[in-house]
Design a protein around this motif. Structure first.
Motif, short mmCIF file in Angstrom:
data_model
loop_
_atom_site.label_atom_id
_atom_site.label_comp_id
_atom_site.label_asym_id
_atom_site.label_seq_id
_atom_site.Cartn_x
_atom_site.Cartn_y
_atom_site.Cartn_z
N THR A 1 -39.12 29.32 -28.50
CA THR A 1 -37.59 29.69 -28.64
C THR A 1 -37.12 28.00 -28.19
O THR A 1 -36.60 27.97 -27.17
CB THR A 1 -37.01 30.54 -28.06
N ASN B 1 -31.32 35.38 -32.73
CA ASN B 1 -31.37 36.25 -31.18
C ASN B 1 -29.27 36.63 -31.50
O ASN B 1 -29.28 37.18 -30.09
CB ASN B 1 -31.95 35.35 -30.23
N PHE C 1 -40.43 36.60 -33.89
CA PHE C 1 -39.69 37.83 -32.81
C PHE C 1 -40.32 38.71 -32.75
O PHE C 1 -41.77 39.35 -32.56
CB PHE C 1 -38.46 38.19 -34.26
N GLY D 1 -31.94 34.72 -21.94
CA GLY D 1 -30.47 35.22 -23.14
C GLY D 1 -29.80 34.13 -23.10
O GLY D 1 -29.55 33.72 -24.59
N ASP E 1 -30.94 31.05 -25.00
CA ASP E 1 -30.29 30.70 -26.75
C ASP E 1 -29.61 30.58 -26.77
O ASP E 1 -29.29 30.16 -27.58
CB ASP E 1 -31.37 32.24 -26.62
#
Length: 289
Positions: free
Chosen positions: A91, A171, A117, A234, A237
């Motif tokens: 990612t 995401n 994913f 997280g 992202d």
């Protein structure tokens, strides 16, 4: 196929193992060499250049900095031996993907973006959903590899960066769902309703989908360790989403809220917990934890 695999974290190890199970000849490299050991049937190599050659090389590195350091700054695209296709499954930023495509073209290496994913359990079960973009012939060449790691490959055209945009959009939606469940759970608890009971109801009725059911269970059980993906990942992202949104002139105000909530969680020592723990921010702010 003769394949090199670079990046053996929680996802990469399982993905490389599935390539071996599918009968491919797999060379594996990781920055910390211990991670390259113990993948039955794979051949550990000492340098990235030894992995970055053959029919295809797959990278599943942690972030933009790691990918740039290994592939670009490490000079792999200028090495005497190079792969026919580089499949980037990390990612990463849309901007980095846009930068990498012409660099690969000049080096004569086909570049396919194929982020995934799925959590580590899906990687282990070869049940990933893979988002691919790039030259059709290059994708077709590596399709047997993608089939060994996932249940379906979703194609999004000839420009590799589009796959990264799709991954970041997904995401963003996933993290938004976690935030919504966290706030709803805190709201319910504030009115004397068990968060676990609320989430049991909603994830089996109105929101009976894998994301809500899976992350809802983690939130209901306060099960944030060991992490599938950490809060720090997280937060990364969401930063990538905001950067790509600004570059495209697309306002995403809720992404800004998510970024700040990740900062809140990480500053309270939760950076290495599963990013489902984002739900604890609303609980803490309401005095429930």
């Amino acid at each position: 196929m003769d394949v090199g695999f670079l990046g053996l974290g929680r996802m990469g190890r399982a993905m490389a193992a599935n390539l071996v199970k599918a009968g491919h000849n797999v060379r594996v490299w990781n920055r910390s060499s211990e991670a390259a050991q113990g993948i039955a049937g794979a051949t550990p190599v000492a340098t990235p250049a030894e992995a970055f050659r053959g029919d295809a090389a797959i990278t599943m590195l942690a972030d933009d900095a790691a990918l740039r350091s290994v592939i670009v700054e490490g000079g792999l695209l200028d090495a005497p031996e190079r792969p026919m296709v580089h499949v980037s499954m990390s990612t990463i930023a849309v901007a980095l993907a846009q930068e990498l495509a012409p660099i690969h073209e000049r080096a004569g290496v086909a570049y396919v973006a194929a982020p995934v994913f799925g959590r580590p359990d899906a990687a282990a079960a070869a049940a990933l959903n893979i988002v691919a973009a790039g030259d059709e012939a290059a994708i077709a060449k590596v399709q047997p590899l993608l089939d060994a790691m996932g249940t379906k490959t979703w194609r999004f055209g000839p420009e590799p960066y589009r796959a990264n945009a799709v991954k970041l959009a997904g995401n963003f939606m996933l993290i938004s769902a976690i935030e919504a469940m966290g706030e709803a759970a805190a709201f319910a608890e504030g009115h004397g309703v068990s968060a676990a009971s609320l989430l049991d109801l909603l994830t089996n009725t109105l929101f009976a989908s894998p994301v809500y059911k899976g992350y809802g269970a983690l939130i209901a059980e306060h099960r944030y360790e060991p992490p599938g993906f950490t809060m720090r990942l997280g937060a990364k992202d969401v930063r990538l989403v905001l950067a790509a949104a600004e570059a495209a002139g697309v306002p995403m105000p809720f992404a800004g809220i998510l970024r700040d909530n990740f900062i809140d969680a990480i500053s309270h020592g939760d950076g290495d917990k599963d990013f489902a723990a984002l739900a604890t921010v609303a609980a803490r702010r309401s005095g429930q934890s």
